[in-house]
Design a protein around this motif. Structure first.
Motif, PDB file in Angstrom:
ATOM      1  N   GLN A   3       0.853  -1.186   0.000  1.00 26.53           N
ATOM      2  CA  GLN A   3       0.000   0.000   0.000  1.00 26.53           C
ATOM      3  C   GLN A   3       0.888   1.234   0.000  1.00 26.53           C
ATOM      4  O   GLN A   3       1.761   1.372   0.842  1.00 26.53           O
ATOM      5  CB  GLN A   3      -0.904   0.025   1.222  1.00 26.53           C
ATOM      6  CG  GLN A   3      -1.963  -1.036   1.194  1.00 26.53           C
ATOM      7  CD  GLN A   3      -2.891  -0.875   2.393  1.00 26.53           C
ATOM      8  OE1 GLN A   3      -2.571  -0.226   3.371  1.00 26.53           O
ATOM      9  NE2 GLN A   3      -4.046  -1.487   2.288  1.00 26.53           N
ATOM     10  N   GLU A   4       0.640   2.096  -0.956  1.00 20.99           N
ATOM     11  CA  GLU A   4       1.430   3.314  -1.068  1.00 20.99           C
ATOM     12  C   GLU A   4       0.961   4.320  -0.030  1.00 20.99           C
ATOM     13  O   GLU A   4      -0.228   4.550   0.152  1.00 20.99           O
ATOM     14  CB  GLU A   4       1.250   3.887  -2.478  1.00 20.99           C
ATOM     15  CG  GLU A   4       2.155   5.061  -2.751  1.00 20.99           C
ATOM     16  CD  GLU A   4       1.993   5.552  -4.176  1.00 20.99           C
ATOM     17  OE1 GLU A   4       1.907   6.769  -4.362  1.00 20.99           O
ATOM     18  OE2 GLU A   4       1.945   4.697  -5.086  1.00 20.99           O
ATOM     19  N   ALA A   5       1.904   4.910   0.685  1.00 22.45           N
ATOM     20  CA  ALA A   5       1.563   5.908   1.697  1.00 22.45           C
ATOM     21  C   ALA A   5       1.117   7.196   1.006  1.00 22.45           C
ATOM     22  O   ALA A   5       1.734   7.636   0.054  1.00 22.45           O
ATOM     23  CB  ALA A   5       2.762   6.179   2.586  1.00 22.45           C
ATOM     24  N   SER A   6       0.041   7.765   1.494  1.00 17.30           N
ATOM     25  CA  SER A   6      -0.431   9.024   0.933  1.00 17.30           C
ATOM     26  C   SER A   6      -0.356  10.104   1.997  1.00 17.30           C
ATOM     27  O   SER A   6      -0.393   9.833   3.188  1.00 17.30           O
ATOM     28  CB  SER A   6      -1.868   8.882   0.425  1.00 17.30           C
ATOM     29  OG  SER A   6      -2.738   8.620   1.495  1.00 17.30           O
ATOM     30  N   THR A   7      -0.232  11.332   1.539  1.00 11.00           N
ATOM     31  CA  THR A   7      -0.149  12.470   2.431  1.00 11.00           C
ATOM     32  C   THR A   7      -1.334  13.379   2.164  1.00 11.00           C
ATOM     33  O   THR A   7      -1.662  13.652   1.017  1.00 11.00           O
ATOM     34  CB  THR A   7       1.155  13.254   2.195  1.00 11.00           C
ATOM     35  OG1 THR A   7       2.248  12.367   2.416  1.00 11.00           O
ATOM     36  CG2 THR A   7       1.263  14.435   3.128  1.00 11.00           C
ATOM     37  N   GLN A   8      -1.943  13.842   3.237  1.00  9.54           N
ATOM     38  CA  GLN A   8      -3.080  14.734   3.112  1.00  9.54           C
ATOM     39  C   GLN A   8      -2.910  15.882   4.096  1.00  9.54           C
ATOM     40  O   GLN A   8      -2.585  15.666   5.259  1.00  9.54           O
ATOM     41  CB  GLN A   8      -4.371  13.976   3.418  1.00  9.54           C
ATOM     42  CG  GLN A   8      -5.607  14.806   3.301  1.00  9.54           C
ATOM     43  CD  GLN A   8      -6.862  13.999   3.622  1.00  9.54           C
ATOM     44  OE1 GLN A   8      -6.791  12.860   4.073  1.00  9.54           O
ATOM     45  NE2 GLN A   8      -8.003  14.590   3.397  1.00  9.54           N
ATOM     46  N   ARG A  70      -7.029   0.821   9.772  1.00  9.00           N
ATOM     47  CA  ARG A  70      -5.839   1.359   9.107  1.00  9.00           C
ATOM     48  C   ARG A  70      -5.066   2.196  10.098  1.00  9.00           C
ATOM     49  O   ARG A  70      -5.632   2.806  10.991  1.00  9.00           O
ATOM     50  CB  ARG A  70      -6.233   2.261   7.933  1.00  9.00           C
ATOM     51  CG  ARG A  70      -6.800   1.511   6.763  1.00  9.00           C
ATOM     52  CD  ARG A  70      -7.157   2.427   5.632  1.00  9.00           C
ATOM     53  NE  ARG A  70      -6.071   3.340   5.307  1.00  9.00           N
ATOM     54  CZ  ARG A  70      -6.223   4.397   4.542  1.00  9.00           C
ATOM     55  NH1 ARG A  70      -7.383   4.701   4.033  1.00  9.00           N
ATOM     56  NH2 ARG A  70      -5.193   5.177   4.288  1.00  9.00           N
ATOM     57  N   ARG A  75       2.609  13.400  10.251  1.00  7.36           N
ATOM     58  CA  ARG A  75       4.010  13.564   9.864  1.00  7.36           C
ATOM     59  C   ARG A  75       4.597  14.851  10.403  1.00  7.36           C
ATOM     60  O   ARG A  75       5.712  14.889  10.901  1.00  7.36           O
ATOM     61  CB  ARG A  75       4.138  13.572   8.342  1.00  7.36           C
ATOM     62  CG  ARG A  75       4.110  12.219   7.750  1.00  7.36           C
ATOM     63  CD  ARG A  75       4.774  12.237   6.401  1.00  7.36           C
ATOM     64  NE  ARG A  75       4.552  10.929   5.813  1.00  7.36           N
ATOM     65  CZ  ARG A  75       4.390  10.703   4.556  1.00  7.36           C
ATOM     66  NH1 ARG A  75       4.425  11.698   3.700  1.00  7.36           N
ATOM     67  NH2 ARG A  75       4.189   9.489   4.113  1.00  7.36           N
TER      68      ARG A  75
END
Length: 130
Positions: A3-8, A70, A75
């Motif tokens: 699973q690719e890490a996403s940033t929001q 999840r 960050r």
């Protein structure tokens, strides 16, 4: 499965009167310089507001993560900036005394009991200034 890490990015505002109320605001908030109406002073320091925002957002992420199974983490958090957020206040007579209702001037939502303490503290502060 990888699973690719996403940033929001998430906008969080903390009331600067009591420091108890947290707002999650969208990216579409139109920022304008200055303040057109009555405003109360910032009582909470930027560092306290930042800590409050972090703590509330951690709890929200934990709840969301448990519900969706999840793991989500923070960050970084940017430096706080001071923003005056507009509300409309309506005063009216109720059973021989005065009461008020407040409306978020951006979303149009009537504010409930959670915000009542914030506005009462802000009104007291502004009354002392005059």
């Amino acid at each position: 499965m990888n699973q690719e890490a996403s940033t929001q990015r998430v906008g969080i505002a903390v009331d600067a009167v009591l420091g108890a109320t947290v707002f999650f605001i969208g990216d579409t908030l139109d920022r304008r310089p200055g303040c057109d109406g009555a405003a109360c002073d910032f009582v909470q320091s930027p560092s306290v507001a930042r800590e409050t925002a972090m703590e509330e957002y951690r709890w929200l992420l934990l709840e969301h993560g448990l519900r969706n199974r999840r793991t989500v983490s923070i960050r970084e958090i940017s430096e706080p900036e001071r923003v005056h957020y507009p509300f409309w206040v309506a005063y009216f007579k109720k059973r021989g005394s005065y009461d008020f209702k407040t409306v978020d001037a951006v979303s149009g939502e009537v504010q409930g009991i959670k915000m009542r303490k914030v506005f009462l503290a802000a009104f007291r502060q502004m009354a002392r200034q005059h």
